[in-house]
Design a protein around this motif. Sequence first.
Motif, short mmCIF file in Angstrom:
data_model
loop_
_atom_site.label_atom_id
_atom_site.label_comp_id
_atom_site.label_asym_id
_atom_site.label_seq_id
_atom_site.Cartn_x
_atom_site.Cartn_y
_atom_site.Cartn_z
N VAL A 1 0.83 -1.21 0.00
CA VAL A 1 0.00 0.00 0.00
C VAL A 1 0.86 1.26 0.00
O VAL A 1 0.57 2.24 -0.70
CB VAL A 1 -0.95 -0.03 1.22
CG1 VAL A 1 -1.69 1.29 1.34
CG2 VAL A 1 -1.93 -1.17 1.09
N LEU A 2 1.95 1.24 0.79
CA LEU A 2 2.81 2.41 0.90
C LEU A 2 3.77 2.56 -0.28
O LEU A 2 4.46 3.58 -0.37
CB LEU A 2 3.62 2.36 2.20
CG LEU A 2 2.79 2.41 3.49
CD1 LEU A 2 3.69 2.23 4.70
CD2 LEU A 2 2.02 3.72 3.59
N LEU A 3 3.83 1.57 -1.15
CA LEU A 3 4.75 1.65 -2.28
C LEU A 3 4.30 2.70 -3.29
O LEU A 3 5.15 3.32 -3.94
CB LEU A 3 4.86 0.28 -2.96
CG LEU A 3 5.87 0.18 -4.10
CD1 LEU A 3 7.27 0.52 -3.62
CD2 LEU A 3 5.85 -1.21 -4.71
N SER B 1 13.06 0.85 -13.22
CA SER B 1 13.30 -0.60 -13.20
C SER B 1 13.29 -1.15 -11.78
O SER B 1 12.71 -2.22 -11.51
CB SER B 1 14.62 -0.92 -13.88
OG SER B 1 14.65 -0.46 -15.21
N SER B 2 13.91 -0.42 -10.85
CA SER B 2 13.93 -0.87 -9.46
C SER B 2 12.52 -0.92 -8.87
O SER B 2 12.14 -1.88 -8.19
CB SER B 2 14.80 0.06 -8.62
OG SER B 2 16.13 0.10 -9.13
N TYR C 1 7.59 -3.82 -7.20
CA TYR C 1 6.15 -4.06 -7.41
C TYR C 1 5.88 -5.55 -7.63
O TYR C 1 4.99 -6.14 -7.01
CB TYR C 1 5.66 -3.25 -8.62
CG TYR C 1 5.14 -1.88 -8.27
CD1 TYR C 1 3.96 -1.73 -7.56
CD2 TYR C 1 5.81 -0.73 -8.69
CE1 TYR C 1 3.47 -0.47 -7.25
CE2 TYR C 1 5.33 0.53 -8.38
CZ TYR C 1 4.16 0.66 -7.66
OH TYR C 1 3.68 1.91 -7.36
N TYR C 2 6.63 -6.16 -8.53
CA TYR C 2 6.43 -7.58 -8.83
C TYR C 2 6.70 -8.45 -7.61
O TYR C 2 5.95 -9.42 -7.34
CB TYR C 2 7.33 -8.01 -9.98
CG TYR C 2 6.76 -7.71 -11.34
CD1 TYR C 2 5.65 -8.41 -11.83
CD2 TYR C 2 7.32 -6.73 -12.15
CE1 TYR C 2 5.13 -8.13 -13.08
CE2 TYR C 2 6.80 -6.44 -13.41
CZ TYR C 2 5.70 -7.15 -13.86
OH TYR C 2 5.18 -6.87 -15.10
N LEU C 3 7.74 -8.13 -6.85
CA LEU C 3 8.06 -8.93 -5.68
C LEU C 3 6.97 -8.85 -4.62
O LEU C 3 6.54 -9.87 -4.06
CB LEU C 3 9.41 -8.47 -5.09
CG LEU C 3 10.66 -8.84 -5.88
CD1 LEU C 3 11.90 -8.26 -5.23
CD2 LEU C 3 10.80 -10.36 -6.00
N LEU C 4 6.51 -7.63 -4.34
CA LEU C 4 5.50 -7.47 -3.29
C LEU C 4 4.17 -8.09 -3.69
O LEU C 4 3.53 -8.79 -2.88
CB LEU C 4 5.32 -5.97 -2.98
CG LEU C 4 6.45 -5.33 -2.18
CD1 LEU C 4 6.17 -3.85 -1.97
CD2 LEU C 4 6.62 -6.01 -0.83
N TRP D 1 2.36 -11.30 -18.46
CA TRP D 1 2.22 -11.64 -17.05
C TRP D 1 1.62 -10.48 -16.26
O TRP D 1 0.91 -10.70 -15.28
CB TRP D 1 3.58 -12.02 -16.48
CG TRP D 1 4.06 -13.34 -17.00
CD1 TRP D 1 5.08 -13.56 -17.87
CD2 TRP D 1 3.50 -14.62 -16.71
NE1 TRP D 1 5.21 -14.90 -18.15
CE2 TRP D 1 4.25 -15.59 -17.44
CE3 TRP D 1 2.45 -15.07 -15.91
CZ2 TRP D 1 3.99 -16.94 -17.39
CZ3 TRP D 1 2.19 -16.43 -15.86
CH2 TRP D 1 2.94 -17.34 -16.58
N GLU D 2 1.92 -9.26 -16.67
CA GLU D 2 1.36 -8.12 -15.95
C GLU D 2 -0.16 -8.10 -16.09
O GLU D 2 -0.88 -7.88 -15.11
CB GLU D 2 1.97 -6.82 -16.50
CG GLU D 2 1.48 -5.58 -15.78
CD GLU D 2 2.16 -4.32 -16.29
OE1 GLU D 2 1.80 -3.24 -15.84
OE2 GLU D 2 3.05 -4.44 -17.17
#
Length: 216
Positions: A16-18, A51-52, A57-60, A146-147
Amino acid sequence: MTFTCVLAITSLLATVLLLPVDVALVSSTTSSKLGRRKDWATQDEVDKITSSLTVVYYLLYSLDALLCLLGISLLYFWYDEYDEIATETGQQTTGQRLWGALKYTMLFLPIVIILFLAGLFIPVSRKMSDGMDPDYFNKLLTENHWERTLTFAVGALMTIGICLYVLYTSAGLALFPISLIKTAPPTSNPCLRASTAVQLETNRERQRQLESHCGG
């Protein structure tokens, strides 16, 4: 179980905070007065930041999906399968308990597979009035979707969850006054009334002892 709950809550809060962190990082590359990029914010630096953030995003989101669909459910059924008496007598082993938890957890796998297949094969921004595009499946295998698949799965689960939450909450609020009316008052319970009388008599006896001991 406590560690899993803390991990799940931390992951959800980080997700949420991302978004505000993403906005703050992108805004830091531009000047608020001039409205253009700062001297250090070259295209390479902006690409590195983007990119970072994409990786995070993908990891979380992947961690959230893994915990919600597999991790939390597995631990829930693991503790639900625990039988203290059967464990002490040796009738329940760790393998049996684990198999019982996995058996119920595997029910979630068909749901996940169906959602991901639906998000992968259903064209989102494509007009289907002329029939299926012959090159659709070819592009489906060569391009990265995948997105879109993850977005469809999360959106479908959120929609189902919100519908169930609304129906459950509205029904609960409607039936709550009726349940209060139908519920008998606590004083009508004979056991509770007897225990209350005993406790009252004990308190009065204690009060008399204190008054005689501390008279005057």
